[in-house]
Structures are given as C-alpha cells and as structure tokens.
Scaffold this motif. Structure first.
Motif, PDB file in Angstrom:
ATOM      1  N   SER A  27      38.492  40.435  39.306  1.00 33.96           N
ATOM      2  CA  SER A  27      37.731  41.454  38.587  1.00 33.96           C
ATOM      3  C   SER A  27      38.662  42.390  37.829  1.00 33.96           C
ATOM      4  CB  SER A  27      36.883  42.273  39.556  1.00 33.96           C
ATOM      5  OG  SER A  27      35.951  41.450  40.237  1.00 33.96           O
ATOM      6  N   SER A  28      38.231  42.797  36.660  1.00 37.43           N
ATOM      7  CA  SER A  28      38.961  43.812  35.900  1.00 37.43           C
ATOM      8  C   SER A  28      38.395  45.182  36.233  1.00 37.43           C
ATOM      9  CB  SER A  28      38.835  43.548  34.396  1.00 37.43           C
ATOM     10  OG  SER A  28      39.432  42.318  34.044  1.00 37.43           O
ATOM     11  N   PRO A  29      39.250  46.169  36.424  1.00 41.94           N
ATOM     12  CA  PRO A  29      38.739  47.508  36.724  1.00 41.94           C
ATOM     13  C   PRO A  29      38.024  48.098  35.515  1.00 41.94           C
ATOM     14  CG  PRO A  29      41.113  47.560  36.399  1.00 41.94           C
ATOM     15  CD  PRO A  29      40.725  46.116  36.400  1.00 41.94           C
ATOM     16  N   GLY A  30      36.901  48.769  35.789  1.00 40.62           N
ATOM     17  CA  GLY A  30      36.147  49.416  34.733  1.00 40.62           C
ATOM     18  C   GLY A  30      36.671  50.811  34.464  1.00 40.62           C
ATOM     19  N   PRO A  31      35.995  51.560  33.613  1.00 38.82           N
ATOM     20  CA  PRO A  31      36.415  52.937  33.330  1.00 38.82           C
ATOM     21  C   PRO A  31      36.524  53.757  34.612  1.00 38.82           C
ATOM     22  CG  PRO A  31      34.740  52.234  31.778  1.00 38.82           C
ATOM     23  CD  PRO A  31      34.806  51.165  32.822  1.00 38.82           C
ATOM     24  N   ALA A  76      46.365  47.090  38.418  1.00 39.84           N
ATOM     25  CA  ALA A  76      45.733  47.242  37.103  1.00 39.84           C
ATOM     26  C   ALA A  76      44.886  48.498  37.111  1.00 39.84           C
ATOM     27  CB  ALA A  76      44.875  46.025  36.756  1.00 39.84           C
ATOM     28  N   VAL A  77      44.759  49.141  35.936  1.00 42.45           N
ATOM     29  CA  VAL A  77      43.947  50.351  35.813  1.00 42.45           C
ATOM     30  C   VAL A  77      42.934  50.159  34.694  1.00 42.45           C
ATOM     31  CG1 VAL A  77      45.830  51.796  36.654  1.00 42.45           C
ATOM     32  CG2 VAL A  77      45.512  51.494  34.195  1.00 42.45           C
ATOM     33  N   GLY A  78      41.803  50.834  34.834  1.00 46.17           N
ATOM     34  CA  GLY A  78      40.770  50.787  33.820  1.00 46.17           C
ATOM     35  C   GLY A  78      40.915  51.909  32.817  1.00 46.17           C
ATOM     36  N   GLU A  79      39.993  51.932  31.876  1.00 44.41           N
ATOM     37  CA  GLU A  79      39.989  52.947  30.830  1.00 44.41           C
ATOM     38  C   GLU A  79      39.923  54.350  31.432  1.00 44.41           C
ATOM     39  OE1 GLU A  79      37.113  54.355  27.115  1.00 44.41           O
ATOM     40  OE2 GLU A  79      36.769  52.438  28.142  1.00 44.41           O
ATOM     41  N   GLY A  80      40.772  55.236  30.918  1.00 45.63           N
ATOM     42  CA  GLY A  80      40.769  56.623  31.365  1.00 45.63           C
ATOM     43  C   GLY A  80      41.612  56.884  32.590  1.00 45.63           C
ATOM     44  N   VAL A  81      42.295  55.870  33.107  1.00 43.70           N
ATOM     45  CA  VAL A  81      43.132  56.026  34.296  1.00 43.70           C
ATOM     46  C   VAL A  81      44.598  55.997  33.881  1.00 43.70           C
ATOM     47  CG1 VAL A  81      43.747  55.080  36.551  1.00 43.70           C
ATOM     48  CG2 VAL A  81      41.372  54.954  35.750  1.00 43.70           C
ATOM     49  N   ASP A  82      45.382  56.873  34.459  1.00 44.56           N
ATOM     50  CA  ASP A  82      46.802  56.974  34.130  1.00 44.56           C
ATOM     51  C   ASP A  82      47.491  55.624  34.362  1.00 44.56           C
ATOM     52  OD1 ASP A  82      49.468  57.588  33.815  1.00 44.56           O
ATOM     53  OD2 ASP A  82      49.500  59.224  35.283  1.00 44.56           O
ATOM     54  N   ALA A 128      40.268  40.726  51.275  1.00 43.75           N
ATOM     55  CA  ALA A 128      40.367  39.971  50.033  1.00 43.75           C
ATOM     56  C   ALA A 128      41.772  40.149  49.474  1.00 43.75           C
ATOM     57  CB  ALA A 128      39.331  40.474  49.017  1.00 43.75           C
ATOM     58  N   ASP A 129      42.092  39.377  48.448  1.00 42.98           N
ATOM     59  CA  ASP A 129      43.400  39.516  47.808  1.00 42.98           C
ATOM     60  C   ASP A 129      43.521  40.826  47.047  1.00 42.98           C
ATOM     61  OD1 ASP A 129      44.588  37.049  48.608  1.00 42.98           O
ATOM     62  OD2 ASP A 129      43.353  36.007  47.134  1.00 42.98           O
ATOM     63  N   SER A 130      42.393  41.330  46.540  1.00 44.27           N
ATOM     64  CA  SER A 130      42.423  42.593  45.810  1.00 44.27           C
ATOM     65  C   SER A 130      41.079  43.289  45.952  1.00 44.27           C
ATOM     66  CB  SER A 130      42.750  42.374  44.330  1.00 44.27           C
ATOM     67  OG  SER A 130      41.750  41.603  43.698  1.00 44.27           O
ATOM     68  N   VAL A 131      41.074  44.585  45.677  1.00 45.04           N
ATOM     69  CA  VAL A 131      39.860  45.383  45.770  1.00 45.04           C
ATOM     70  C   VAL A 131      39.820  46.328  44.567  1.00 45.04           C
ATOM     71  CG1 VAL A 131      40.990  47.105  47.245  1.00 45.04           C
ATOM     72  CG2 VAL A 131      38.499  46.914  47.246  1.00 45.04           C
ATOM     73  N   VAL A 132      38.630  46.503  43.991  1.00 42.72           N
ATOM     74  CA  VAL A 132      38.430  47.391  42.850  1.00 42.72           C
ATOM     75  C   VAL A 132      37.646  48.607  43.322  1.00 42.72           C
ATOM     76  CG1 VAL A 132      37.360  47.645  40.576  1.00 42.72           C
ATOM     77  CG2 VAL A 132      38.504  45.494  41.191  1.00 42.72           C
ATOM     78  N   LEU A 133      38.102  49.798  42.939  1.00 39.38           N
ATOM     79  CA  LEU A 133      37.446  51.021  43.392  1.00 39.38           C
ATOM     80  C   LEU A 133      37.799  52.175  42.462  1.00 39.38           C
ATOM     81  CD1 LEU A 133      39.372  52.514  46.429  1.00 39.38           C
ATOM     82  CD2 LEU A 133      40.265  50.653  45.056  1.00 39.38           C
TER      83      LEU A 133
END
Length: 346
Positions: A27-31, A76-82, A128-133
């Motif tokens: 998954s790609s991180p969102g904003p 990885a970082v989403g839009e608006g994240v440093d 899991a291998d990765s987590v998005v939050l």
C-alpha cells in the motif's frame, strides 16, 4: 522494482479461530500517512482474545490483521508528511483518537469519545511486512534504538500511564501485583523513583523472582503475606495492579495502607471480584484505573526507553516468523510460566 518488492505478507484473521497468511500489493501512504516496515511485533492477551473471539464486539472488526505492539522504520511518506521521516526508527500509538472531542482537547486521548478505532483491532495492524497509519501517531526513536526491544513500547506506554496516574514519590513502599509483561515493565519504571520497598507479587514464584532483576527489592506469592510485614499490615503507600485476574483488583486494595493509592492496569473480564466499598470508604483509598495510553504516556515511555531507564528486552522469550502466527498465539495462551513476550518477526 520487482514484483516481490511490491508485495507484502500479512496475517489475516477472518473470524475467530480462522487465520491465513496472505500476499497483498504494497500500500502507498495517503495524505498525512506513512508506511512503516515492521521490524518486530509483540503478541499479547488481547490478540489471543481477538483470535479466540472473546474480545467484545465493539473492540474488533473482522477480518483484520492484528498487531498493535510493534516497532519499525519509516519507508515511505504520503502527501503533506515531512520526507525526512523516511529511514527513521519509530513506534506509534494504536488508538486513533479524534482530537476534536472534549477529552482529546484536554489531552486525555485514551478517553476519546469520538468512537473506537485502533491499529490491529479495527484497522490493519503490524502482523505484516509493513503497516500504513497516520504520521501524527508516530513516536520517533533514537537512531541507536534496539528495535527488537522497542516492540514492547506499547505495553510500556500503558504502564507509563499507570505510573503518571500513581504519582510515586521517593521513599515510598510500593507493590506491583502481577509479574507478566505489564508488571515487569512497571517494576522497571517504579524503581527509578527510589522506593524503600518495591515488592512484586505473583502466584508464579519464578515470575515474581524475575522482577528482582528488574529493580524489585522483594518477590512473593499471594499466600506469603506473613513473610512481608508491610503486606501483613496492608502497609503499601502505592499498589499498581497489572494482572487483570478475577481477584487482583480486590486484593490490590487490601495491600494498600489507609489513605494509600491503587492503580488498576489489568484488563478485567466480567465476573471479576469487586472492590469492597466498606474497605474503600473506611480506608479512604484513592483508586485509579488505566485503559490504554494517552499521547503523554507514550512520550514518557519512549523518553525513558531512549534514556536507558527502561529495557524491555529481557522480557522477550520467543521470536517466530509471520508464518508461525498460530504457534505464537498458542504460546501466549499456553499458561507456561517460562513464556514471556512472544514476537513475530517479518
């Protein structure tokens, strides 16, 4: 990028007692979000409840990827994240507090009234291998941090919430009821306040004695009240209950001196023995309870870990791959006193 790099593995519990290891697109991180590569994730009793189907329905949403105790590295970082967060070691709060209700606005994020959402229970977790939050939930660690030990910072944050509520003072007599993960972490944090007596109480003598290496001055089982004069007199200034067993809330109050303080940290099930209101009133006890951890408690736990006052590593006894989730859950529910914290390692 190869197909293998695009995919991640995750444990999915479809319903109580039914799980599978799946491969999903990464998954790609969102904003406002980050994706974290999971280094290690701990299994606790609430994960066992999720798997067994005994967790209250309001606090789980199937199918779900469990895993609320974990550590990792931002990948990885989403839009608006440093973007400078990329590559940083981190842990993260589990509660998805609304930040708008009265409780959140006063800083008590673990009392959020905006509705319950938590990583690993209602949102995909870290088995899991990765987590998005959301990036706002991150608590960054020093570059030198031991990520294996840092996987236990979630229970450490719960203990930190109990310690902040307890307001321990140097020279006090303190008892910790329960020598599981929460209890042993509590002993470490409370030892930093220089109590004159710090007693770990657990029916499993080896577990109680393990606390001696964590900073406890005494270890005892519940049937040894006569061995410890402070216990026999109900003489503890502060009692921190961490076991969540049917009688431990009641027993913790009996250990406290008149005018003493009791903090309940364990997760009790319906039917647990209640606190005697006559004893509570006559002894003028102050009783607090803790459920989860606020952002302030997380900050406290991460800071003490970073400064070396808290070392969860000795609590870890087993490390298994994601494919052994079923075995890992079995270990947690086995009742074997030699089983401490069990980690899944992606």
């Amino acid at each position: 990028m190869t197909a293998a790099l695009k995919d991640v593995r995750a444990v999915v519990v479809d319903e109580p007692g039914v799980h599978r290891l799946v491969t999903l697109p990464r998954s790609s991180p969102g904003p406002g979000e980050v994706r974290v590569a999971v280094h290690a994730a701990g299994i606790c009793a609430s994960d066992r409840e999720l798997y067994d189907g005994t967790r209250p329905a309001a606090y789980v949403r199937y199918p779900v990827t469990p895993g609320h105790e974990w550590s990792g590295t931002v990948e990885a970082v989403g839009e608006g994240v440093d973007p400078q967060l990329t590559g940083r070691k981190t842990v993260a709060e589990g509660f998805r507090a609304c930040l708008r209700c009265d409780r959140c606005r006063e800083g008590a994020t673990s009392l959020c009234t905006g509705g319950y959402e938590e990583t690993g229970f209602t949102r995909p977790g870290a088995f899991a291998d990765s987590v998005v939050l959301p990036a706002r939930l991150l608590h960054l660690l020093p570059d030198s941090a031991d990520l294996r030990a840092a996987a236990l910072l979630e229970p450490a944050a719960v203990v930190a919430a109990a310690v902040l509520a307890a307001e321990p003072r140097p020279g006090e007599r303190i008892a910790v009821v329960g020598a599981g993960t929460l209890g042993l972490l509590a002993v470490q944090l409370l030892a930093a306040y220089s109590p004159t007596r710090l007693t770990a109480v657990d029916p499993r003598r080896p577990r109680a004695e393990h606390a001696l290496s964590m900073g406890a001055t005494h270890a005892r089982t519940p049937d040894e009240g006569g061995v410890d004069p402070a216990v026999a007199a109900g003489g503890y200034d502060l009692v921190v209950e961490t076991a969540g067993a049917p009688s431990t809330a009641h027993d913790a109050c009996l250990l406290a001196r008149r005018g003493g303080r009791v903090v309940l940290t364990g997760m009790f099930e319906p039917g647990a023995q209640g606190i005697d209101p006559v004893h509570l009133s006559v002894s003028q006890l102050t009783v607090r309870s803790v459920f989860g951890a606020s952002s302030a408690a997380w900050s406290f736990a991460v800071r003490t870990f970073g400064e070396g006052l808290l070392d969860p590593a000795p609590l870890i006894t087993h490390e298994l791959p994601l494919s052994s989730f079923g075995e890992a859950v079995g270990l947690v529910g086995s009742g074997d006193p030699t089983v401490g914290k069990v980690l899944l390692r992606p």
